[in-house]
Design an enzyme around this catalytic site. Structure first.
Site, PDB file in Angstrom:
ATOM      1  N   ASP A  67       0.859  -1.185   0.000  1.00 28.49           N
ATOM      2  CA  ASP A  67       0.000   0.000   0.000  1.00 28.49           C
ATOM      3  C   ASP A  67       0.893   1.232   0.000  1.00 28.49           C
ATOM      4  O   ASP A  67       2.099   1.149   0.267  1.00 28.49           O
ATOM      5  CB  ASP A  67      -0.906  -0.008   1.236  1.00 28.49           C
ATOM      6  CG  ASP A  67      -1.807   1.220   1.316  1.00 28.49           C
ATOM      7  OD1 ASP A  67      -2.365   1.607   0.277  1.00 28.49           O
ATOM      8  OD2 ASP A  67      -1.940   1.801   2.405  1.00 28.49           O
ATOM      9  N   SER A  68       0.279   2.370  -0.257  1.00 28.01           N
ATOM     10  CA  SER A  68       1.001   3.636  -0.192  1.00 28.01           C
ATOM     11  C   SER A  68       1.515   3.928   1.208  1.00 28.01           C
ATOM     12  O   SER A  68       2.379   4.784   1.385  1.00 28.01           O
ATOM     13  CB  SER A  68       0.078   4.774  -0.639  1.00 28.01           C
ATOM     14  OG  SER A  68      -1.030   4.880   0.244  1.00 28.01           O
ATOM     15  N   GLY A  76      -2.456   9.277  -3.359  1.00 24.79           N
ATOM     16  CA  GLY A  76      -3.676   9.828  -3.953  1.00 24.79           C
ATOM     17  C   GLY A  76      -3.543  11.216  -4.525  1.00 24.79           C
ATOM     18  O   GLY A  76      -4.404  11.665  -5.283  1.00 24.79           O
ATOM     19  N   CYS A  90      -4.319  -1.079  -2.228  1.00 30.00           N
ATOM     20  CA  CYS A  90      -4.372   0.374  -2.394  1.00 30.00           C
ATOM     21  C   CYS A  90      -5.213   0.644  -3.629  1.00 30.00           C
ATOM     22  O   CYS A  90      -4.837   0.234  -4.731  1.00 30.00           O
ATOM     23  CB  CYS A  90      -2.954   0.925  -2.572  1.00 30.00           C
ATOM     24  SG  CYS A  90      -2.846   2.695  -2.927  1.00 30.00           S
ATOM     25  N   ASN A  91      -6.350   1.304  -3.454  1.00 34.71           N
ATOM     26  CA  ASN A  91      -7.208   1.597  -4.594  1.00 34.71           C
ATOM     27  C   ASN A  91      -6.507   2.493  -5.604  1.00 34.71           C
ATOM     28  O   ASN A  91      -6.651   2.322  -6.815  1.00 34.71           O
ATOM     29  CB  ASN A  91      -8.499   2.266  -4.110  1.00 34.71           C
ATOM     30  CG  ASN A  91      -9.350   1.346  -3.271  1.00 34.71           C
ATOM     31  OD1 ASN A  91      -9.056   1.114  -2.103  1.00 34.71           O
ATOM     32  ND2 ASN A  91     -10.404   0.813  -3.846  1.00 34.71           N
ATOM     33  N   THR A  92      -5.737   3.458  -5.102  1.00 37.14           N
ATOM     34  CA  THR A  92      -5.051   4.392  -5.991  1.00 37.14           C
ATOM     35  C   THR A  92      -4.030   3.670  -6.858  1.00 37.14           C
ATOM     36  O   THR A  92      -3.975   3.860  -8.080  1.00 37.14           O
ATOM     37  CB  THR A  92      -4.363   5.493  -5.168  1.00 37.14           C
ATOM     38  OG1 THR A  92      -5.346   6.192  -4.385  1.00 37.14           O
ATOM     39  CG2 THR A  92      -3.643   6.478  -6.061  1.00 37.14           C
ATOM     40  N   CYS A 148     -10.788   3.453  -0.149  1.00 36.68           N
ATOM     41  CA  CYS A 148      -9.360   3.540   0.175  1.00 36.68           C
ATOM     42  C   CYS A 148      -9.130   2.651   1.387  1.00 36.68           C
ATOM     43  O   CYS A 148      -9.910   2.703   2.353  1.00 36.68           O
ATOM     44  CB  CYS A 148      -8.967   4.986   0.477  1.00 36.68           C
ATOM     45  SG  CYS A 148      -7.278   5.204   1.110  1.00 36.68           S
ATOM     46  N   THR A 149      -8.077   1.848   1.356  1.00 33.40           N
ATOM     47  CA  THR A 149      -7.870   0.911   2.465  1.00 33.40           C
ATOM     48  C   THR A 149      -7.548   1.627   3.771  1.00 33.40           C
ATOM     49  O   THR A 149      -7.811   1.086   4.851  1.00 33.40           O
ATOM     50  CB  THR A 149      -6.769  -0.108   2.128  1.00 33.40           C
ATOM     51  OG1 THR A 149      -5.573   0.574   1.732  1.00 33.40           O
ATOM     52  CG2 THR A 149      -7.219  -1.023   0.997  1.00 33.40           C
ATOM     53  N   HIS A 150      -7.004   2.837   3.706  1.00 34.51           N
ATOM     54  CA  HIS A 150      -6.826   3.620   4.934  1.00 34.51           C
ATOM     55  C   HIS A 150      -8.177   3.897   5.607  1.00 34.51           C
ATOM     56  O   HIS A 150      -8.276   3.945   6.837  1.00 34.51           O
ATOM     57  CB  HIS A 150      -6.161   4.970   4.633  1.00 34.51           C
ATOM     58  CG  HIS A 150      -4.680   4.925   4.431  1.00 34.51           C
ATOM     59  ND1 HIS A 150      -4.111   4.559   3.234  1.00 34.51           N
ATOM     60  CD2 HIS A 150      -3.648   5.223   5.265  1.00 34.51           C
ATOM     61  CE1 HIS A 150      -2.789   4.634   3.338  1.00 34.51           C
ATOM     62  NE2 HIS A 150      -2.483   5.030   4.561  1.00 34.51           N
TER      63      HIS A 150
END
Length: 258
Positions: A11-12, A44, A74-76, A187-189
């Site tokens: 992920d980011s 993002g 991470c969707n982005t 968003c996974t966050h």
């Protein structure tokens, strides 16, 4: 590749730990290598080219570590880089997408009013536009970019109720929330904010994320390849991060244990 090989998850930053937790719950025998790119977070607000470059570096490292699959938690990064990564690497690359179909299907044919909370880049990318086109004729969909929510997690402020609620109100006070059927956490966050969203929204509104569906898809792919870890394997999650500070290490572990 042996079935006991690890799964790479990245992920980011720290948000993808919510996906690693889902893997631990649903696939407890798997060994997960988690990499958060907190030194470069958030993704993002970056360009697609930057996100693709950062993602490629991470996946290349995973391949060198012998992973049997990669989950882009991470969707982005999924929006910006998944297709290129699949073209480059000969292992399963599992991505994320906002669970818009799940939200729309809740209405059983009735028009749904859905807010999709995500990063600015996720909502700008063509992948989301294509997803929107599938549902916007029959449902009312509100894309809502929420750039500040990633930073709150990364800065360790998730337990600061006032900061979180003030930020959520900045984004969502524009809506009559009593008319909203679902909020999709794109968003996974944002999965770590579920309790805060529950406080913000009426009881009738659903809160939906894509983690469960992504992990289910991972399991199907691994099973089809005969790569599920044996039932007697001892699962584990190894956490790594591009930000090697003690603060990030402690924060990552606390989110994993949350």
């Amino acid at each position: 590749m042996a079935s006991t090989a690890p799964i790479g998850v990245f992920d980011s930053g720290l948000g993808g730990i919510s996906v690693a937790r889902e893997i631990r719950r649903d696939m407890p025998n798997e060994h997960v290598l988690y990499f958060g790119d907190s030194a470069n977070a958030p993704y993002g607000t970056k360009s697609p080219e930057q996100v693709r470059e950062l993602s490629d570096v991470i996946v290349k490292r995973f391949v060198e570590q012998g992973v049997k699959a990669v989950v882009i938690a991470c969707n982005t990064a999924t929006s910006a880089a998944a297709n290129e990564l699949r073209d480059t690497y000969d292992i399963p690359i599992i991505g994320m997408e906002p669970a818009l179909k799940v939200a729309c299907d809740r209405g059983h044919g009735k028009r749904q009013r859905v807010i999709v909370a995500a990063t600015p880049l996720t909502l700008r990318e063509r992948k989301f536009a294509v997803l929107m086109d599938r549902f916007k004729a029959d449902h009312t969909i509100f894309p809502e970019p929420c750039p500040g929510l990633v930073e709150i997690v990364e800065h360790g402020q998730l337990d600061d109720h006032d900061v979180v609620m003030r930020t959520l109100h900045q984004y969502f006070d524009q809506y009559d929330l009593s008319t909203i059927d679902s909020v999709v956490l794109g968003c996974t966050h944002f999965v770590f904010y579920r309790d805060y969203f529950r406080e913000l929204l009426p009881d009738t509104a659903a809160i939906i994320d894509g983690n469960e569906g992504t992990v289910r898809h991972l399991g199907v792919v691994l099973e089809s390849l005969g790569k599920l870890a044996p039932e007697d394997a001892e699962g584990s999650i190894d956490l790594a991060n591009s930000d090697t500070s003690a603060r990030i290490a402690q924060l990552a572990q606390s989110l994993l244990d949350r």
